[in-house]
Design a protein around this motif. Structure first.
Motif, PDB file in Angstrom:
ATOM      1  N   LEU A 371      10.732  -3.854   9.686  1.00  0.00           N
ATOM      2  CA  LEU A 371       9.578  -3.740   8.777  1.00  0.00           C
ATOM      3  C   LEU A 371       9.219  -5.093   8.184  1.00  0.00           C
ATOM      4  CD1 LEU A 371      10.597  -0.384   7.067  1.00  0.00           C
ATOM      5  CD2 LEU A 371       8.773  -0.714   8.741  1.00  0.00           C
ATOM      6  N   GLU A 372      10.253  -5.841   7.824  1.00  0.00           N
ATOM      7  CA  GLU A 372      10.027  -7.181   7.259  1.00  0.00           C
ATOM      8  C   GLU A 372       9.293  -8.071   8.264  1.00  0.00           C
ATOM      9  OE1 GLU A 372       9.942  -9.199   4.244  1.00  0.00           O
ATOM     10  OE2 GLU A 372      11.967  -8.395   3.939  1.00  0.00           O
ATOM     11  N   ALA A 373       9.740  -8.041   9.507  1.00  0.00           N
ATOM     12  CA  ALA A 373       9.092  -8.856  10.544  1.00  0.00           C
ATOM     13  C   ALA A 373       7.628  -8.449  10.699  1.00  0.00           C
ATOM     14  CB  ALA A 373       9.831  -8.695  11.875  1.00  0.00           C
ATOM     15  N   ASN A 374       7.397  -7.142  10.750  1.00  0.00           N
ATOM     16  CA  ASN A 374       6.040  -6.677  11.025  1.00  0.00           C
ATOM     17  C   ASN A 374       5.093  -6.881   9.844  1.00  0.00           C
ATOM     18  OD1 ASN A 374       7.065  -6.109  13.480  1.00  0.00           O
ATOM     19  ND2 ASN A 374       7.170  -3.890  13.207  1.00  0.00           N
ATOM     20  N   ARG A 375       5.661  -6.980   8.657  1.00  0.00           N
ATOM     21  CA  ARG A 375       4.819  -7.321   7.504  1.00  0.00           C
ATOM     22  C   ARG A 375       4.442  -8.795   7.522  1.00  0.00           C
ATOM     23  NH1 ARG A 375       5.535  -3.184   2.858  1.00  0.00           N
ATOM     24  NH2 ARG A 375       4.039  -4.552   1.867  1.00  0.00           N
ATOM     25  N   HIS A 376       5.002  -9.522   8.488  1.00  0.00           N
ATOM     26  CA  HIS A 376       4.651 -10.931   8.653  1.00  0.00           C
ATOM     27  C   HIS A 376       3.941 -11.165   9.986  1.00  0.00           C
ATOM     28  CE1 HIS A 376       7.626 -11.316   5.386  1.00  0.00           C
ATOM     29  NE2 HIS A 376       6.924 -12.383   5.054  1.00  0.00           N
ATOM     30  N   GLY A 377       3.278 -10.132  10.473  1.00  0.00           N
ATOM     31  CA  GLY A 377       2.436 -10.334  11.644  1.00  0.00           C
ATOM     32  C   GLY A 377       3.133 -10.234  12.987  1.00  0.00           C
ATOM     33  N   ASP A 419       7.366   6.516  14.823  1.00  0.00           N
ATOM     34  CA  ASP A 419       7.946   7.636  14.079  1.00  0.00           C
ATOM     35  C   ASP A 419       9.055   7.203  13.123  1.00  0.00           C
ATOM     36  OD1 ASP A 419       6.264   8.954  15.789  1.00  0.00           O
ATOM     37  OD2 ASP A 419       7.647  10.630  16.114  1.00  0.00           O
ATOM     38  N   PHE A 420       9.812   6.194  13.518  1.00  0.00           N
ATOM     39  CA  PHE A 420      10.873   5.722  12.621  1.00  0.00           C
ATOM     40  C   PHE A 420      10.271   5.044  11.398  1.00  0.00           C
ATOM     41  CE2 PHE A 420      13.538   5.895  16.552  1.00  0.00           C
ATOM     42  CZ  PHE A 420      14.429   6.845  16.076  1.00  0.00           C
ATOM     43  N   GLN A 421       9.209   4.300  11.624  1.00  0.00           N
ATOM     44  CA  GLN A 421       8.516   3.685  10.492  1.00  0.00           C
ATOM     45  C   GLN A 421       8.010   4.781   9.546  1.00  0.00           C
ATOM     46  OE1 GLN A 421       5.527   0.352  10.896  1.00  0.00           O
ATOM     47  NE2 GLN A 421       4.127   1.958  10.286  1.00  0.00           N
ATOM     48  N   ASN A 422       7.489   5.825  10.140  1.00  0.00           N
ATOM     49  CA  ASN A 422       6.962   6.922   9.337  1.00  0.00           C
ATOM     50  C   ASN A 422       8.065   7.630   8.540  1.00  0.00           C
ATOM     51  OD1 ASN A 422       4.670   8.409   8.532  1.00  0.00           O
ATOM     52  ND2 ASN A 422       5.386  10.114   9.808  1.00  0.00           N
ATOM     53  N   LEU A 423       9.227   7.825   9.166  1.00  0.00           N
ATOM     54  CA  LEU A 423      10.353   8.440   8.450  1.00  0.00           C
ATOM     55  C   LEU A 423      10.742   7.579   7.248  1.00  0.00           C
ATOM     56  CD1 LEU A 423      12.667   9.628  11.399  1.00  0.00           C
ATOM     57  CD2 LEU A 423      11.389  11.077   9.802  1.00  0.00           C
ATOM     58  N   TYR A 424      10.684   6.290   7.428  1.00  0.00           N
ATOM     59  CA  TYR A 424      11.028   5.355   6.347  1.00  0.00           C
ATOM     60  C   TYR A 424       9.989   5.446   5.232  1.00  0.00           C
ATOM     61  CZ  TYR A 424      12.778   0.850   4.444  1.00  0.00           C
ATOM     62  OH  TYR A 424      13.318  -0.148   3.661  1.00  0.00           O
ATOM     63  N   PHE A 425       8.727   5.381   5.617  1.00  0.00           N
ATOM     64  CA  PHE A 425       7.654   5.367   4.620  1.00  0.00           C
ATOM     65  C   PHE A 425       7.591   6.669   3.824  1.00  0.00           C
ATOM     66  CE2 PHE A 425       4.794   2.036   6.958  1.00  0.00           C
ATOM     67  CZ  PHE A 425       5.745   1.066   6.674  1.00  0.00           C
ATOM     68  N   ASN A 443       4.789   1.709   2.806  1.00  0.00           N
ATOM     69  CA  ASN A 443       3.322   1.647   2.776  1.00  0.00           C
ATOM     70  C   ASN A 443       2.787   3.043   3.107  1.00  0.00           C
ATOM     71  OD1 ASN A 443       0.829   0.519   2.456  1.00  0.00           O
ATOM     72  ND2 ASN A 443       0.938  -0.817   4.249  1.00  0.00           N
ATOM     73  N   ALA A 444       1.616   3.372   2.592  1.00  0.00           N
ATOM     74  CA  ALA A 444       1.028   4.692   2.852  1.00  0.00           C
ATOM     75  C   ALA A 444      -0.479   4.594   2.732  1.00  0.00           C
ATOM     76  CB  ALA A 444       1.571   5.713   1.843  1.00  0.00           C
ATOM     77  N   PRO A 445      -1.205   5.426   3.484  1.00  0.00           N
ATOM     78  CA  PRO A 445      -2.666   5.428   3.341  1.00  0.00           C
ATOM     79  C   PRO A 445      -3.061   6.063   2.011  1.00  0.00           C
ATOM     80  CG  PRO A 445      -1.974   7.159   4.860  1.00  0.00           C
ATOM     81  CD  PRO A 445      -0.739   6.429   4.462  1.00  0.00           C
ATOM     82  N   GLU A 446      -4.169   5.639   1.445  1.00  0.00           N
ATOM     83  CA  GLU A 446      -4.657   6.202   0.188  1.00  0.00           C
ATOM     84  C   GLU A 446      -5.976   6.924   0.465  1.00  0.00           C
ATOM     85  OE1 GLU A 446      -4.942   3.007  -2.816  1.00  0.00           O
ATOM     86  OE2 GLU A 446      -3.767   1.792  -1.431  1.00  0.00           O
ATOM     87  N   LEU A 447      -6.051   8.169   0.086  1.00  0.00           N
ATOM     88  CA  LEU A 447      -7.299   8.912   0.266  1.00  0.00           C
ATOM     89  C   LEU A 447      -8.236   8.582  -0.904  1.00  0.00           C
ATOM     90  CD1 LEU A 447      -8.614  11.009   2.167  1.00  0.00           C
ATOM     91  CD2 LEU A 447      -7.764  12.778   0.611  1.00  0.00           C
TER      92      LEU A 447
END
Ligand SMILES: *Cc1c(COP(=O)(O)O)cnc(C)c1O
Ligand SMILES: [Zn+2]
Length: 482
Positions: A371-377, A419-425, A443-447
């Motif tokens: 997650l850390e890596a992907n938050r950095h592009g 799916d693993f990212q989703n389980l974490y979030f 992170n999560a989407p906001e309606l």
């Protein structure tokens, strides 16, 4: 450069157990004498030394600009991979030549050393498995051509990516090749399952884990006429060596202070990476071997356990795996372990103590790393996160320092493991993973407004009100503000 290389090697199988050798002109998965695991070697390899290291470097550098598809991708290194294939046999679906992306500046600063991800997820089926499959399917194509076979059934067991890749190449080749894949039921991600289904492979599911599927596939290949595509098939290892060749070429053939991090599952990948660097070294294409760090989760760590014991009383034992986010590496009894043991010995002999090591990391560190890596592009999968966690652990333990440059194998595309990212979030991991989400990584989407609110507003007000709410949330200042 339009001409295809004229060099032809003399490939033979070598047993990692009894060291016997056998002709490489047919498919062989285990040693006919002792059932040991095999590797392929070129009995004519010494003749390649007629060209010096600089000559090889210049040749491979020139080929990087070639337009010939038979010398693109992994076959840029034709002489070192499978120099028994004819040009017409070579199957290239865009595999290999994956980008190496230096860590984002903020990430590099945070972690305190320079490193890069090699994005194996940018292979056509979105994992490194395509390198080995391009080689083995090219070889199968040559066998079909030579023997005039009218039917060839390929089988593999998979944690997901092997079947995705095998099914893709098989369906591209088409008649007479068909693909059967065995998957552990419920243990591959929906994306990975969709791949062989989409390629039209026959997908057979078995209750259990990967290790169970592997045993069934081995039984099938011993008792029926099928071509086994797991990494027991040494042709896959040959194609996979291209990863090491590309890393060396990217560093302009200078691997001083370079450390390469590779996740270990069935251990085919790390086998190939070691063998690849050893070949370059033997031909003087590189003067220094990079240090290689295998990484395993504490939930599937038989290779780590083996090397953690003092050299004089090491004993290999399979482990029962526990759930792992590094699911593609969740293997308790790696088929290629005997290859690793044999090559690691040679590697350490030439590269010195510590040139091959295995590091253990936690599930928490793996997913946080991804997650850390992907938050950095970056686009790392959990196994790429595992490499990042391994690098951090190596740094903490003083095995590496800021002098080093690390190359982390992001073995698949992040999307395969959404799916693993989703389980974490959503904080929904079952307790046996032992993972607690860190709020700063969630992170999560906001309606912005509900469907009912939209209806109540009517079409006239909808755009204006939605924009106003977004402006409010983001604290935007008006355009015409003084
Ligand atoms: C297959 C795979 C691994 C494990 O590689 P081995 O060769 O089995 O050690 C790691 N990550 C991904 C994405 C894979 O597909
Ligand atoms: Zn043998």
């Amino acid at each position: 450069m339009r001409t295809f290389p004229s060099y032809r090697g003399d490939l033979r199988y070598v047993c990692t157990q009894c060291r016997g050798h056998f002709p490489g002109d047919d498919l062989l998965y285990v040693c006919p004498a002792c059932s040991g695991v095999l590797l392929l070697e070129d009995a004519s390899f010494e003749t390649l030394k007629a060209r010096d290291g600089a000559g090889w470097q210049a040749l491979f550098d020139a080929r990087a600009a070639s337009c010939n598809p038979a010398l693109a991708g992994i076959f840029r290194f034709y002489e070192l991979i499978a120099p028994v294939l004819e040009e017409e046999d070579i199957l290239c679906l865009g595999e290999g030549n994956t980008p190496i992306i230096p860590a984002a500046p903020a990430l590099r600063e945070k972690l305190g050393l320079e490193f890069a991800f090699k994005n194996e997820g940018q292979n056509p089926s979105a994992s490194f498995k395509d390198r080995g499959m391009a080689c083995v399917f090219s070889y199968l194509k040559s066998l079909v051509r030579k023997h005039g076979w009218t039917s060839l059934l390929t089988v593999c067991a998979s944690t997901g990516d092997t079947s995705a890749s095998a099914a893709m190449y098989a369906s591209y080749l088409g008649d007479p090749v068909t693909s059967i894949v065995l998957l552990p039921h419920g243990k591959v991600t929906p994306q990975q399952l969709s791949q062989p289904l989409g390629s039209g492979a026959r997908v057979l599911e078995i209750p259990g884990v990967f290790d169970d599927c592997m045993k069934v596939v081995e039984f099938l290949s011993e008792n029926y006429r099928v071509a086994l595509l797991n990494s027991k098939n040494s042709w896959r290892i040959l194609g996979q060596e291209s990863y090491a060749f590309e890393v060396a070429q990217w560093r302009r053939w200078d691997l001083r202070e370079v450390c390469v991090f590779v996740p270990i599952g069935n251990a085919g990948n790390i086998t190939a990476v070691m063998q690849g660097f050893l070949k370059l070294h033997a031909l003087n294409i590189i003067a220094d071997l990079p240090r290689i760090f295998g990484v395993q989760s504490h939930h599937a760590d038989p290779v780590y356990r083996y090397y953690a014991a003092p050299a004089q009383n090491r004993a290999y034992a399979a482990v029962a795996v526990q759930p792992s986010v590094a699911q593609a590496a969740m293997i308790g009894n790696p088929v290629s372990f005997p290859r690793v043991r044999m090559l690691a010995e040679r590697y350490q002999y030439l590269g010195g103590p510590g040139s091959f090591q295995v590091i253990q990391v936690t599930e928490q560190a793996i997913i946080d790393g991804m997650l850390e890596a992907n938050r950095h592009g970056h686009i790392a999968c959990p196994q790429g996160g595992e490499c990042l966690a391994g690098m951090q652990s190596a740094l903490r333990h003083g095995l590496i320092s800021s002098r080093n440059f690390c190359i982390l194998d992001a073995t698949a595309h992040a999307l395969k493991f959404a799916d693993f990212q989703n389980l974490y979030f959503t904080a929904a991991f079952s307790p046996d993973f032992g993972i607690t989400p860190k709020p700063e990584l969630v992170n999560a989407p906001e309606l912005v407004l509900s469907p009912q609110e939209r209806q109540d507003l009517g079409e006239d007000l909808f755009i204006r009100e939605t924009a106003a709410r977004i402006a409010g949330r983001l604290e935007l200042s008006p355009r015409n503000a003084a």
